[in-house]
Design a protein around this motif. Structure first.
Motif, PDB file in Angstrom:
ATOM      1  N   ASP A  69       0.790  -1.384   0.121  1.00 22.41           N
ATOM      2  CA  ASP A  69       0.199   0.006  -0.041  1.00 22.41           C
ATOM      3  C   ASP A  69       0.776   1.351  -0.082  1.00 22.41           C
ATOM      4  O   ASP A  69       0.478   2.303   0.499  1.00 22.41           O
ATOM      5  CB  ASP A  69      -0.810   0.042   1.182  1.00 22.41           C
ATOM      6  CG  ASP A  69      -0.200  -0.284   2.610  1.00 22.41           C
ATOM      7  OD1 ASP A  69       0.967  -0.418   2.566  1.00 22.41           O
ATOM      8  OD2 ASP A  69      -0.964  -0.413   3.642  1.00 22.41           O
ATOM      9  N   TYR A  88      -1.320   4.063  -1.347  1.00 23.89           N
ATOM     10  CA  TYR A  88      -2.222   4.377  -0.323  1.00 23.89           C
ATOM     11  C   TYR A  88      -1.432   5.418   0.544  1.00 23.89           C
ATOM     12  O   TYR A  88      -2.021   6.505   1.070  1.00 23.89           O
ATOM     13  CB  TYR A  88      -2.872   3.318   0.221  1.00 23.89           C
ATOM     14  CG  TYR A  88      -3.681   3.610   1.332  1.00 23.89           C
ATOM     15  CD1 TYR A  88      -5.132   4.019   1.236  1.00 23.89           C
ATOM     16  CD2 TYR A  88      -3.421   3.796   2.689  1.00 23.89           C
ATOM     17  CE1 TYR A  88      -5.966   4.387   2.250  1.00 23.89           C
ATOM     18  CE2 TYR A  88      -3.950   3.926   3.870  1.00 23.89           C
ATOM     19  CZ  TYR A  88      -5.425   4.530   3.717  1.00 23.89           C
ATOM     20  OH  TYR A  88      -6.243   4.476   4.754  1.00 23.89           O
ATOM     21  N   ASP A  89      -0.368   4.797   1.250  1.00 24.17           N
ATOM     22  CA  ASP A  89       0.230   6.058   2.144  1.00 24.17           C
ATOM     23  C   ASP A  89       0.837   7.345   1.663  1.00 24.17           C
ATOM     24  O   ASP A  89       0.625   8.261   2.196  1.00 24.17           O
ATOM     25  CB  ASP A  89       1.433   5.159   2.786  1.00 24.17           C
ATOM     26  CG  ASP A  89       1.167   4.199   3.763  1.00 24.17           C
ATOM     27  OD1 ASP A  89      -0.014   3.847   4.056  1.00 24.17           O
ATOM     28  OD2 ASP A  89       2.102   3.131   3.938  1.00 24.17           O
ATOM     29  N   GLN A 116      -2.059   9.522   1.654  1.00 20.54           N
ATOM     30  CA  GLN A 116      -2.431  10.200   3.158  1.00 20.54           C
ATOM     31  C   GLN A 116      -1.401  11.157   3.675  1.00 20.54           C
ATOM     32  O   GLN A 116      -1.826  12.143   4.389  1.00 20.54           O
ATOM     33  CB  GLN A 116      -2.705   8.983   4.031  1.00 20.54           C
ATOM     34  CG  GLN A 116      -3.205   7.837   3.709  1.00 20.54           C
ATOM     35  CD  GLN A 116      -4.781   8.172   3.128  1.00 20.54           C
ATOM     36  OE1 GLN A 116      -5.563   9.127   4.077  1.00 20.54           O
ATOM     37  NE2 GLN A 116      -5.284   7.887   1.854  1.00 20.54           N
ATOM     38  N   THR A 117      -0.341  10.913   3.072  1.00 22.92           N
ATOM     39  CA  THR A 117       1.085  11.619   3.780  1.00 22.92           C
ATOM     40  C   THR A 117       1.686  12.721   2.809  1.00 22.92           C
ATOM     41  O   THR A 117       2.294  13.585   3.324  1.00 22.92           O
ATOM     42  CB  THR A 117       2.166  10.812   4.453  1.00 22.92           C
ATOM     43  OG1 THR A 117       2.669   9.859   3.388  1.00 22.92           O
ATOM     44  CG2 THR A 117       1.544   9.750   5.278  1.00 22.92           C
TER      45      THR A 117
END
Length: 437
Positions: free
Chosen positions: A282, A285-286, A289-290
């Motif tokens: 992921d 995905y990370d 988010q960041t």
């Protein structure tokens, strides 16, 4: 059309060089200097056209100025000998079934198109030595590429795959063919296989010894034809009056497929939002988010074709959006799922809707469900391979014995032939250097 490297340190290249070389000299991925935009009226008219006709429009927009248009049309029509139907699953969720090709996986179109385009340029260039295609696979790419290039004159294919990390049916699709296809069973992960391929392209001694190219989605001719799918899906939904506010969800591993979707979007396809569905691998995905991209070793999951810890095409996504995390995160959402969640989704959808998902499609379906579509929105997820390609996993989840299609059974009748290698580049290089030219 000229192509530049995402690393911005290599000279511009034309389409012929890009297809033959795959990777730029500075280790970057090739990108077109501009993305052609298809007139909105032409896109609106696609609902009255066949898949082949739609694909030809898109191909001509991208490649038509760099080669004979008639030859390009013939390549498109030869590539698309099968259809890709949109199927209603439930409520306002649809799936695009991308498994009518020879290996029952979505990568068949890109692989077949690239094989034929490569052959066109090899003949035009008059190469006297065979071109050697290196391809790393986490499952489906190997079979699609091997079958796409099988028997193509002037081309040898070397499929690198991680030992014990692809399904038995996937494995037999590229280890039983022989002829110009050689399977290399690597003691490592997909990321190790991909690293070997990328390092090979930058090794001067090896490249002087033998012409090398790649059939992974790092090659423009492999990933761009996948945009055909998105235009075709839109046309089918438009025909049914369901394309007004389209949310597209793509099971994502090396990110070639969703990158093709983003190119289609830039070409004018009316998509409201994209979703990248991951398994436990992921890193994207990370990033969403960041804002930080941190590659890491891949882990083994039920959705093995998505077991990628450092997706190559992330560089293209960054380039498309000028390295803007804000722009990327506003257009693309991300979800990630464990094996347990994948199994629950396969089971629940089959029990409730009698639709059989494969583990990758399960990630796509669940991400759309978790996204919580509005009543006016249509959700489309890409079902990237036939569930029988993951028979052991699906049978275990459902406690059943799903039927294996004849196309897959044909591969299972022949003997496996593969060559074991370690994950160190020196051994891989020695093997290639010892091959007859």
């Amino acid at each position: 059309m000229k192509y530049y490297s995402t690393n911005k340190q290599a000279p511009l290249a034309d389409l012929e060089e890009v297809v033959i070389k795959s990777l730029a000299g500075d280790k970057g991925l090739y990108m077109p200097e501009r993305i052609p935009v298809i007139d909105k009226n032409v896109i609106a008219s696609m609902k009255d056209k066949s898949f082949r006709e739609i694909a030809d429009i898109v191909a001509q927009a991208f490649f038509g100025e760099d080669m004979d248009p008639q030859a390009l049309s013939e390549i498109v029509y030869d590539t698309l000998s099968f259809d890709t139907p949109v199927v209603h699953v439930n409520d306002n969720i649809y799936t695009l079934e991308l498994f009518d090709g020879p290996t029952l996986a979505f990568k068949d179109v890109g692989a077949r198109f690239m094989a034929r385009l490569s052959g066109y340029f090899i003949l035009r260039r008059g190469l006297r030595r065979n071109v050697n295609v290196l391809v790393a696979t986490s499952g489906d790419t190997g079979g699609a590429v091997a079958n796409g290039f099988l028997g193509v004159p002037g081309i040898n294919v070397f499929v690198l795959y991680p030992k014990g990390k692809v399904s038995p049916i996937q494995e037999c699709q590229f280890t039983t063919l022989g002829k110009n296809i050689t399977a290399l069973e690597i003691e490592g992960t997909f990321d190790d296989c991909q690293a070997l391929v990328k390092t090979a392209f930058t090794d001067h001694e090896l490249n002087n010894h033998m012409p090398l190219t790649s059939a992974n989605s790092i090659n423009v001719a492999r990933f761009l034809p996948q945009s055909f799918y998105y235009f075709n899906a839109y046309a089918q939904l438009d025909r049914a009056g369901k394309a007004g506010e389209l949310i597209v969800c793509v099971p994502s591993g090396n990110f070639g497929n969703i990158t093709a979707g983003l190119f289609a979007y830039r070409m004018g396809l009316p998509v409201k939002h994209f979703i990248a569905a991951n398994n436990r691998n992921d890193v994207f995905y990370d990033y969403l988010q960041t804002g930080r991209y941190t590659p890491r070793p891949s882990v083994e999951t039920y959705a093995n074709a998505m077991d990628v810890g450092n997706p190559s095409n992330f560089a293209r996504i960054l380039d498309l959006f000028g390295d803007s995390h804000t722009q990327i995160a506003s257009l693309i959402s991300g979800y990630r799922y464990t094996n347990e969640q994948i199994a629950d989704t396969v089971s629940n959808v089959y029990t409730t809707h009698r639709y059989l998902l494969d583990p990758h499609g399960a990630c796509g379906y669940r991400a759309l469900a978790d996204y919580r579509l509005k009543p006016e929105e249509t959700g489309l997820f890409l079902e990237t391979a036939h569930p029988a390609k993951f028979k052991e996993t699906v049978d275990t989840i459902l406690n059943t014995d799903i039927e294996i299609p004849d196309k897959l059974r044909a591969f299972m009748k022949s003997e496996k032939k593969s060559i074991p290698l370690g994950k160190e580049f020196a051994g891989f290089k020695d093997f290639l250097m010892s091959r007859p030219l």
